[in-house]
Design a protein around this motif. Structure first.
Motif, PDB file in Angstrom:
ATOM      1  N   HIS A 101      -8.769 -26.507  11.290  1.00  0.00           N
ATOM      2  CA  HIS A 101      -8.670 -25.616  10.122  1.00  0.00           C
ATOM      3  C   HIS A 101      -8.070 -26.324   8.908  1.00  0.00           C
ATOM      4  CE1 HIS A 101     -10.379 -22.263  12.056  1.00  0.00           C
ATOM      5  NE2 HIS A 101      -9.397 -22.114  12.937  1.00  0.00           N
ATOM      6  N   HIS A 151     -15.179 -21.743  20.155  1.00  0.00           N
ATOM      7  CA  HIS A 151     -14.676 -20.872  21.228  1.00  0.00           C
ATOM      8  C   HIS A 151     -15.940 -20.142  21.679  1.00  0.00           C
ATOM      9  CE1 HIS A 151     -10.384 -21.084  19.767  1.00  0.00           C
ATOM     10  NE2 HIS A 151     -10.996 -21.258  18.613  1.00  0.00           N
ATOM     11  N   HIS A 179      -4.674 -25.434  16.237  1.00  0.00           N
ATOM     12  CA  HIS A 179      -5.018 -24.844  14.948  1.00  0.00           C
ATOM     13  C   HIS A 179      -3.809 -25.030  14.019  1.00  0.00           C
ATOM     14  CE1 HIS A 179      -7.418 -21.844  17.602  1.00  0.00           C
ATOM     15  NE2 HIS A 179      -8.328 -22.539  16.948  1.00  0.00           N
ATOM     16  N   ASP A 219     -16.134 -22.804  15.181  1.00  0.00           N
ATOM     17  CA  ASP A 219     -15.071 -21.874  15.595  1.00  0.00           C
ATOM     18  C   ASP A 219     -15.612 -20.739  16.488  1.00  0.00           C
ATOM     19  OD1 ASP A 219     -12.380 -21.269  15.722  1.00  0.00           O
ATOM     20  OD2 ASP A 219     -12.302 -20.249  13.799  1.00  0.00           O
ATOM     21  N   HIS A 227     -15.416 -27.991  16.968  1.00  0.00           N
ATOM     22  CA  HIS A 227     -14.507 -26.886  17.344  1.00  0.00           C
ATOM     23  C   HIS A 227     -15.264 -25.586  17.602  1.00  0.00           C
ATOM     24  CE1 HIS A 227     -10.825 -24.711  17.842  1.00  0.00           C
ATOM     25  NE2 HIS A 227     -11.164 -23.840  16.907  1.00  0.00           N
TER      26      HIS A 227
END
Ligand SMILES: [Zn+2]
Length: 380
Positions: A226, A61, A193, A277, A59
């Motif tokens: 998460h 971004h 999420h 993340d 995961h």
């Protein structure tokens, strides 16, 4: 025929990362042989170094790497929530700057031993195309897109690897059901999420009479990200519905939302992976992620030992391979020669336990080589 022998190695072999002290033979990009002892013929002496599978960062971004440390002085919803600081940074940064920051983040993944990542890409089709354009093979970028209007969904599904929702609370139940069905029937990922922020999680349950995790299960999510405030029962339900969880312990801590239930995940046998993340919070470095996860786990359960450390290592490397359909496997005979070689120096000398030692102490600067299909793509 191209043949290379790596000797005097500690090989984390097969699905169980079984410790094999010996040598490994690569022939034409494939692992031909793994044996204990000393090989015949000329070999590269690893001097007790480690051979292990590469990392999969489940995961990220990556594009918000344009605004590192943007979280200072702000809460998690203020940074990454709807209309948060992150989105302002993405909109206001010139494309050249976004590209420069993202390329640096992708490069950082490669040199820290990660060969695949799954990104929740914001900004609709444009955002998706942007990351596709600058992705950097051999690093595999699995890109889940995000839509702002219904008209975007079919094109997004066509071009992306699926949909990655910011939260379930952002959409009506009808919309969620429609988009989940559209993504899954197109054979794409549908992920979201969940349970990252305790207050938002409670508000969701009050409004929808169902927890975020149970809503995700109802939607048949491919995986959830998460689950920081997930209960034991919810982990068991995720497990029985075969929905893996991606934990992001460093990001959760930096954003002050809590610590993921790692001990409970191990206790329940729920399938889990790791992700780093937002790059605005921390570098996409999986050595750091598992090292921090290890500290979190030990905080939750001091009986965590060698087996548990091995589970964390597996969650960061082998476990996500099947879900993401990645073209390599465990380090074993017959597999493509895709693995990391770590030098046994300073921090990795005198380990009394290989798994806990690697998880707790190994760093990117231990990487001596990254092999991809038998080719050395990173060498130090
Ligand atoms: Zn995220």
């Amino acid at each position: 025929m191209v043949r290379r022998i790596l000797s005097n190695a500690v090989i984390l072999m097969g699905k169980e990362l079984e410790i094999t002290r010996g040598y490994l033979v690569i022939e034409d990009g494939v692992i031909k042989e793994i044996s204990e002892g000393t090989p015949h013929g000329r070999a590269v002496n690893l001097n007790g170094g480690f051979v292990m599978p590469p990392f999969v960062n489940a995961h990220t971004h990556v594009v918000d790497s344009v605004a590192k440390e943007l979280y200072l002085g702000s809460s998690q919803p203020q940074v990454v929530g709807p209309h948060g600081l992150k989105f302002h940074a993405l909109e206001s940064s010139p494309p050249s700057q976004l590209a420069q920051a993202t390329k640096a983040a992708l490069q950082d993944m490669l040199i820290t031993g990660t060969l695949a990542h799954c990104d929740f890409r914001e900004e609709g089709i444009e955002g998706l195309n942007f990351l596709r354009r600058i992705s950097q093979p051999p690093l595999t970028s699995i890109i889940l897109g995000r839509f702002s209007k219904a008209e975007e969904i079919s094109e997004l599904l066509l071009k992306s690897d699926g949909l990655g929702l910011p939260s379930l609370a952002a959409f009506s139940e009808e919309t969620l059901e429609e988009v989940a069905a559209a993504a899954l029937s197109a054979g794409k990922f549908f992920a979201t999420h969940v349970a990252e922020n305790a207050d938002e999680m409670l508000a969701f349950k009050k409004r929808r009479h169902r927890s975020e995790v149970d809503q995700a299960i109802k939607l048949k999510c491919s995986f959830v990200v998460h689950a920081t405030h997930c209960t034991k029962e919810e982990l068991l339900r995720l497990k029985s519905n075969k929905i893996p969880v991606v934990f992001c312990p460093r990001s959760n801590s930096l954003l002050g939302v809590g610590v993921p239930p790692l001990a409970l995940a191990l206790e329940t046998g729920a399938e889990f992976y790791f992700g780093t993340d937002n790059v605005l919070t921390c570098q996409p470095n999986m050595f750091e992620e598992i090292s921090f996860a290890w500290k979190c786990l030990r905080l939750q359960d001091t009986s965590a030992g060698s087996e548990e450390a091995k589970s964390l290592l597996s969650a960061a490397t082998l476990k996500p391979l099947e879900l993401f359909k990645l073209p390599w496997g465990p380090v074993e005979e017959g597999q493509r020669a895709t693995f990391l070689v770590l030098a046994r120096k300073n921090n990795l000398l005198h380990l009394t336990d290989v798994y806990a030692g690697l998880v707790n102490r190994a760093r990117a600067d231990n990487i001596r080589e990254v092999y991809y299909n038998g080719k050395i793509i990173i060498s130090r």
